[in-house]
Scaffold this motif. Structure first.
Motif, PDB file in Angstrom:
ATOM      1  N   UNK A   1     -28.626   9.712 -20.916  1.00  0.00           N
ATOM      2  CA  UNK A   1     -28.671   8.571 -21.312  1.00  0.00           C
ATOM      3  C   UNK A   1     -28.514   7.919 -21.082  1.00  0.00           C
ATOM      4  N   UNK A   2     -29.775   6.932 -19.914  1.00  0.00           N
ATOM      5  CA  UNK A   2     -30.473   6.081 -19.408  1.00  0.00           C
ATOM      6  C   UNK A   2     -30.356   5.153 -20.293  1.00  0.00           C
ATOM      7  N   UNK A   3     -30.508   4.093 -20.546  1.00  0.00           N
ATOM      8  CA  UNK A   3     -30.993   2.355 -20.404  1.00  0.00           C
ATOM      9  C   UNK A   3     -31.553   2.516 -19.986  1.00  0.00           C
ATOM     10  N   UNK A   4     -32.939   1.784 -19.593  1.00  0.00           N
ATOM     11  CA  UNK A   4     -33.296   0.884 -18.841  1.00  0.00           C
ATOM     12  C   UNK A   4     -32.492  -0.450 -18.836  1.00  0.00           C
ATOM     13  N   UNK A   5     -33.691  -1.676 -18.421  1.00  0.00           N
ATOM     14  CA  UNK A   5     -33.454  -3.199 -17.782  1.00  0.00           C
ATOM     15  C   UNK A   5     -34.511  -3.791 -18.161  1.00  0.00           C
ATOM     16  N   UNK A   6     -35.766  -3.796 -18.775  1.00  0.00           N
ATOM     17  CA  UNK A   6     -36.503  -3.563 -18.839  1.00  0.00           C
ATOM     18  C   UNK A   6     -36.844  -4.062 -19.776  1.00  0.00           C
ATOM     19  N   UNK A   7     -38.193  -4.689 -20.598  1.00  0.00           N
ATOM     20  CA  UNK A   7     -38.517  -4.812 -22.437  1.00  0.00           C
ATOM     21  C   UNK A   7     -39.873  -4.433 -22.094  1.00  0.00           C
ATOM     22  N   UNK A   8     -40.203  -4.336 -23.522  1.00  0.00           N
ATOM     23  CA  UNK A   8     -41.731  -3.227 -23.192  1.00  0.00           C
ATOM     24  C   UNK A   8     -42.373  -3.877 -22.567  1.00  0.00           C
TER      25      UNK A   8
ATOM     26  N   UNK B   1     -37.593  -7.056 -10.202  1.00  0.00           N
ATOM     27  CA  UNK B   1     -37.272  -7.349 -12.025  1.00  0.00           C
ATOM     28  C   UNK B   1     -38.405  -6.363 -12.522  1.00  0.00           C
ATOM     29  N   UNK B   2     -39.885  -6.292 -12.230  1.00  0.00           N
ATOM     30  CA  UNK B   2     -40.937  -6.329 -13.679  1.00  0.00           C
ATOM     31  C   UNK B   2     -41.468  -5.212 -12.308  1.00  0.00           C
TER      32      UNK B   2
ATOM     33  N   UNK C   1     -36.369 -13.679 -17.153  1.00  0.00           N
ATOM     34  CA  UNK C   1     -35.614 -14.207 -16.730  1.00  0.00           C
ATOM     35  C   UNK C   1     -34.732 -14.263 -18.437  1.00  0.00           C
ATOM     36  N   UNK C   2     -35.419 -13.927 -19.622  1.00  0.00           N
ATOM     37  CA  UNK C   2     -33.881 -13.669 -21.155  1.00  0.00           C
ATOM     38  C   UNK C   2     -34.000 -12.828 -21.264  1.00  0.00           C
ATOM     39  N   UNK C   3     -34.122 -11.598 -20.092  1.00  0.00           N
ATOM     40  CA  UNK C   3     -34.559 -10.468 -20.578  1.00  0.00           C
ATOM     41  C   UNK C   3     -33.071 -10.405 -20.140  1.00  0.00           C
ATOM     42  N   UNK C   4     -32.150 -11.196 -19.066  1.00  0.00           N
ATOM     43  CA  UNK C   4     -30.622 -10.855 -19.099  1.00  0.00           C
ATOM     44  C   UNK C   4     -29.796 -10.694 -20.434  1.00  0.00           C
ATOM     45  N   UNK C   5     -30.170 -12.192 -20.729  1.00  0.00           N
ATOM     46  CA  UNK C   5     -29.102 -12.665 -21.869  1.00  0.00           C
ATOM     47  C   UNK C   5     -30.032 -11.003 -22.818  1.00  0.00           C
ATOM     48  N   UNK C   6     -30.747 -11.043 -23.110  1.00  0.00           N
ATOM     49  CA  UNK C   6     -31.089 -10.186 -24.390  1.00  0.00           C
ATOM     50  C   UNK C   6     -30.117  -8.288 -23.718  1.00  0.00           C
ATOM     51  N   UNK C   7     -30.391  -8.213 -22.689  1.00  0.00           N
ATOM     52  CA  UNK C   7     -29.847  -7.366 -22.210  1.00  0.00           C
ATOM     53  C   UNK C   7     -27.840  -7.016 -21.915  1.00  0.00           C
ATOM     54  N   UNK C   8     -27.491  -8.530 -22.056  1.00  0.00           N
ATOM     55  CA  UNK C   8     -25.989  -8.112 -22.131  1.00  0.00           C
ATOM     56  C   UNK C   8     -25.905  -8.633 -23.258  1.00  0.00           C
ATOM     57  N   UNK C   9     -26.604  -8.942 -24.536  1.00  0.00           N
ATOM     58  CA  UNK C   9     -26.675  -8.969 -25.979  1.00  0.00           C
ATOM     59  C   UNK C   9     -26.563  -7.164 -26.372  1.00  0.00           C
ATOM     60  N   UNK C  10     -27.807  -6.470 -26.075  1.00  0.00           N
ATOM     61  CA  UNK C  10     -27.642  -5.422 -26.076  1.00  0.00           C
ATOM     62  C   UNK C  10     -26.174  -4.114 -26.102  1.00  0.00           C
ATOM     63  N   UNK C  11     -25.814  -4.782 -24.805  1.00  0.00           N
ATOM     64  CA  UNK C  11     -24.432  -4.185 -24.854  1.00  0.00           C
ATOM     65  C   UNK C  11     -23.104  -4.467 -25.130  1.00  0.00           C
TER      66      UNK C  11
END
Length: 464
Positions: free
Chosen positions: A65-72, A341-342, A439-449
């Motif tokens: 069930x792991x979902x990563x924290x890095x975009x494609x 982070x990448x 840096x925008x990944x962090x806001x995207x991750x929070x939104x996805x949560x």
């Protein structure tokens, strides 16, 4: 020793090993390049073994069930884009999707014999006069032990076999007397089973600790206690079932076989069943031995000694030039030592640099003293960073470059493009626009949560 080796062995079939293999084969000038992986398939920490035969078992930080924290974009190796996940509001690939990408990337290299699976490296010894003896177990043959000799070795298995536990009084005794009550994210397989109706303390507030705490809330006793030293920079949802407390200063075992955690502010958390650590890993390669740079005064011979140790201060792989090449023998290299982070993107860059350096195109400093200059400068910078805070973050360490990562990556990229200008349009740019997307990944991750949890995000209308 030659600084242009021809026969290379890469140890580890995770992302760092796979991209190093591809880049050495396609961008270097080598006679023979092979990769060995101890599991029965590639993927490294992005693979969960389901083998049920005689093979060894190794823990992995990956869990169902792991979902990563890095975009494609930042999981894509150059010239091999990562497919976009088929979800509108969840752009972060799952464990299964990342594993599938790595398996597809590796498929041609397995087919043509460049990758050998179920080969476990148990020893790497430097040879006087050049080269490396590599001792292995072949688990395809029941674990038979044999050895090979290679001109050069690339090690990509630096971190994830080595769980870090903080140095807190009482913890070592607790681990010895109640080992099942002290667990690490390295062995996390989800909240079911051991944690149901249990009182749990989670240590840490980076991604692993935050995710474990969140997953425990439906099954364990609440609140879930989470011990942190500072406000987390990693995205997580607010949850009233998770109670944050300060750092732990002491662990004791009660008469009822439960644990008491003594918090630095003088409070205690009593009757704890399990302490679960999400406190990261430390760099260590226990199977590696190098020749001591100085001969033994009595025998005049150089002795084989471990390069890495749990007790190295500051924690690091010592004597690395550019975080890649071993200063005392440049035919030993590491890809994946710097934490980022990448990491896929950085490993693509560092392994390309290595393939060109070992091909004689990028100059390597000519003496050990010159090759040690990078480490000395990095240690000075690290000391300055740590002096700026009376509670320095664990992110301030030798291999986490932080605000210096862009400068580091740009320097490597400039070296590469200077000798292979065709790679300018192939490699990640490492420019300000890329950094903005990172840096925008962090806001995207929070939104996805929020979306995944089915919770509407509350927006502070008074925020400026």
């Amino acid at each position: 020793m030659t600084l242009q080796p021809k026969n290379l062995l890469i140890i580890g079939g995770g992302p760092c090993g796979l991209i190093t293999l591809r880049n050495c084969l396609h961008r270097g000038t080598f006679t023979k390049v092979q990769l060995v992986e101890r599991h029965d398939d590639v993927g490294g920490v992005w693979y969960q073994s389901h083998a049920s035969d005689h093979r060894e078992r190794w823990a992995t930080p990956a869990y169902p069930g792991l979902i990563g924290n890095v975009i494609p974009e930042f999981l894509s190796f150059s010239e091999h884009p990562f497919p976009a996940p088929p979800r509108e509001h969840q752009p972060f690939p799952t464990l299964a999707e990342t594993n599938a990408y790595l398996k597809e990337f590796a498929r041609p290299f397995i087919a043509n014999g460049h990758i050998r699976l179920s080969f476990e490296v148990i020893g790497v010894d430097e040879l006087e006069g050049g080269g490396w003896t590599v001792h292995m177990k072949d688990w395809n043959e029941g674990g038979v032990v044999f050895e090979e000799t290679w001109d050069a070795v690339v090690i990509t298995t630096v971190w994830f076999d080595n769980p870090h536990f903080p140095d807190v009084p009482g913890l070592q005794e607790l681990q010895q007397k109640k080992p099942n009550k002290v667990q690490h994210a390295m062995n996390w397989m989800g909240p079911q089973g051991d944690y149901e109706a249990k009182r749990v303390l989670v240590i840490g507030n980076a991604n692993s600790a935050n995710e474990m705490a969140a997953q425990l809330t439906p099954v364990a006793q609440t609140p879930i206690y989470r011990s942190t030293r500072r406000i987390s920079v990693f995205p997580s949802l607010p949850d009233t079932r998770i109670q944050d407390i300060g750092p732990i200063s002491l662990y004791t075992i009660n008469d009822n076989d439960k644990i008491t955690a003594h918090v630095q502010d003088g409070t205690t958390v009593d009757n704890i069943d399990i302490v679960l650590f999400g406190t990261g890993y430390y760099p260590h390669v226990p199977y590696l031995r190098v020749l001591h740079p100085d001969p033994d005064p009595q025998t005049c011979a150089r002795k084989l000694v471990p390069l890495t140790s749990r007790t190295t201060v500051p924690t690091r792989i010592p004597s690395l030039d550019n975080q890649i090449i071993y200063a005392h023998n440049p035919t030993l290299a590491f890809v994946g030592a710097p934490t980022s982070f990448i990491p896929f993107t950085l490993a693509d860059l560092t392994s390309t640099w290595l393939s060109l350096a070992w091909s004689g195109l990028i100059p390597i400093p000519p003496t050990p003293k010159a090759r040690l200059a990078y480490e000395q400068g990095r240690l000075r910078t690290l000391a300055e960073q740590r002096s700026e805070s009376d509670n320095p973050s664990d992110l301030i360490n030798f291999h986490f470059l932080g605000r210096y990562e862009m400068e580091y990556a740009r320097g490597l990229r400039e070296d590469i493009v200077r000798v292979r200008d065709g790679l300018d349009g192939v490699l990640a740019r490492w420019d300000d626009e890329q950094d903005g997307r990172r840096f925008a990944m962090y806001a995207k991750k929070l939104e996805s949560l929020f979306v995944s949890a089915g919770v509407e995000r509350q927006i502070d209308v008074n925020a400026t």
